[in-house]
Enzyme design. Structure first.
Site, PDB file in Angstrom:
ATOM      1  N   HIS A  19       0.845  -1.203   0.000  1.00 42.14           N
ATOM      2  CA  HIS A  19       0.000   0.000   0.000  1.00 42.14           C
ATOM      3  C   HIS A  19       0.882   1.256   0.000  1.00 42.14           C
ATOM      4  CE1 HIS A  19      -3.083  -2.657   2.302  1.00 42.14           C
ATOM      5  NE2 HIS A  19      -3.567  -2.467   1.077  1.00 42.14           N
ATOM      6  N   LYS A  43     -15.474  -7.915   5.421  1.00 47.20           N
ATOM      7  CA  LYS A  43     -14.363  -8.334   6.283  1.00 47.20           C
ATOM      8  C   LYS A  43     -14.544  -7.769   7.685  1.00 47.20           C
ATOM      9  CE  LYS A  43     -11.146  -7.604   2.395  1.00 47.20           C
ATOM     10  NZ  LYS A  43     -10.160  -6.602   1.938  1.00 47.20           N
ATOM     11  N   ARG A  92      -2.531  -6.000  -8.133  1.00 49.41           N
ATOM     12  CA  ARG A  92      -1.326  -6.794  -7.908  1.00 49.41           C
ATOM     13  C   ARG A  92      -1.193  -7.898  -8.944  1.00 49.41           C
ATOM     14  NH1 ARG A  92      -3.046  -7.872  -1.884  1.00 49.41           N
ATOM     15  NH2 ARG A  92      -4.905  -8.098  -3.159  1.00 49.41           N
ATOM     16  N   SER A 130      -3.027  -7.708   3.155  1.00 49.23           N
ATOM     17  CA  SER A 130      -3.298  -7.542   4.585  1.00 49.23           C
ATOM     18  C   SER A 130      -3.780  -8.857   5.190  1.00 49.23           C
ATOM     19  CB  SER A 130      -4.361  -6.463   4.800  1.00 49.23           C
ATOM     20  OG  SER A 130      -3.916  -5.239   4.290  1.00 49.23           O
TER      21      SER A 130
HETATM   22  O1  PNS Z   1      -9.248  -2.691   0.817  1.00 54.93           O
HETATM   23  P1  PNS Z   1     -10.652  -3.122   0.547  1.00 54.93           P
HETATM   24  O2  PNS Z   1     -11.156  -4.009   1.669  1.00 54.93           O
HETATM   25  O3  PNS Z   1     -10.836  -3.727  -0.817  1.00 54.93           O
HETATM   26  O4  PNS Z   1     -11.515  -1.765   0.601  1.00 54.93           O
HETATM   27  C1  PNS Z   1     -12.882  -1.777   0.275  1.00 54.93           C
HETATM   28  C2  PNS Z   1     -13.503  -0.375   0.344  1.00 54.93           C
HETATM   29  C3  PNS Z   1     -13.522   0.152   1.779  1.00 54.93           C
HETATM   30  C4  PNS Z   1     -12.716   0.570  -0.545  1.00 54.93           C
HETATM   31  C5  PNS Z   1     -14.930  -0.554  -0.217  1.00 54.93           C
HETATM   32  O5  PNS Z   1     -15.636  -1.484   0.575  1.00 54.93           O
HETATM   33  C6  PNS Z   1     -15.699   0.763  -0.300  1.00 54.93           C
HETATM   34  O6  PNS Z   1     -15.510   1.534  -1.219  1.00 54.93           O
HETATM   35  N1  PNS Z   1     -16.617   0.979   0.679  1.00 54.93           N
HETATM   36  C7  PNS Z   1     -17.464   2.151   0.734  1.00 54.93           C
HETATM   37  C8  PNS Z   1     -18.898   1.804   0.292  1.00 54.93           C
HETATM   38  C9  PNS Z   1     -18.961   1.780  -1.226  1.00 54.93           C
HETATM   39  O7  PNS Z   1     -18.918   2.805  -1.872  1.00 54.93           O
HETATM   40  N2  PNS Z   1     -19.002   0.551  -1.811  1.00 54.93           N
HETATM   41  C10 PNS Z   1     -18.904   0.378  -3.250  1.00 54.93           C
HETATM   42  C11 PNS Z   1     -20.216   0.250  -3.936  1.00 54.93           C
HETATM   43  S1  PNS Z   1     -21.147  -1.137  -3.402  1.00 54.93           S
END
Ligand code: PNS
Length: 172
Positions: A19, A43, A92, A130
């Protein structure tokens, strides 16, 4: 010329050197980069939001055009509120692609003005995630070459916490 502000979202539970590598690359390309720490409903987080934000702030304190902030809304609403027109995501390997494509297209459906840009981290970190870091740490393995010193210390203090969290992970 208008400044380009980008949002780099993730759950960062915890932030890895992969990251950090992407944040450094993003900070070179965009005028401003906002690292947005959110909760992924799929998660169960090991570290609190405050801890996750503070690990990243600690790691990127030398980058003057980077800001780290928590968010709890839709990503597109957060980007609008921050005046950002770009989402930065890391890719990745091919295995990331399906999920990232789906997220970028659904975000585009909700906010056509928002563009998702993908960047690849250094190959040195292309296998680091992670989830794997937490798994290794929960068994007492050494993750020092893949995380920041602060995250390494926190994981060493909490191997039993990592194990507990893993055992009550949400079913898919
Ligand atoms: O590192 P991650 O776990 O892939 O991050 C996911 C994250 C937090 C970026 C994603 O869940 C997110 O954007 N959450 C906010 C709610 C949202 O806009 N979801 C996307 C449309 S369903």
């Amino acid at each position: 010329m208008e400044k380009i502000r980008a949002v780099y979202p993730g759950s960062f539970d915890p932030v890895t050197l992969g990251h950090v590598d992407l944040i450094i690359r993003g900070a070179r390309i965009f005028d401003e980069l906002i690292v947005a720490v959110g909760d992924n409903p799929r998660k169960k987080a090991l570290f609190s939001m405050t801890e996750r934000v503070s690990f990243i702030r600690d790691a990127v304190s030398g980058l003057k055009n980077v800001r780290v902030t928590p968010f709890s809304t839709l990503l597109v609403d957060f980007a609008r509120q921050e005046g950002a027109h770009v989402i930065l995501k890391g890719l990745r390997a091919v295995s990331d692609f399906d999920y990232e494509l789906q997220m970028s297209l659904i975000n585009r459906r909700m906010a056509g003005w928002l563009e998702t840009i993908f960047m690849m981290p250094s190959e040195e970190f292309s296998f680091v995630s992670s989830s794997l870091i937490k798994e290794i740490a929960s068994h007492g393995g050494d993750v020092a070459s893949m995380v920041t010193p602060a995250v390494d210390r926190a994981l060493k203090k909490t191997p039993s916490r990592a194990k507990r969290i893993k055992s009550r992970r949400k079913p898919k």
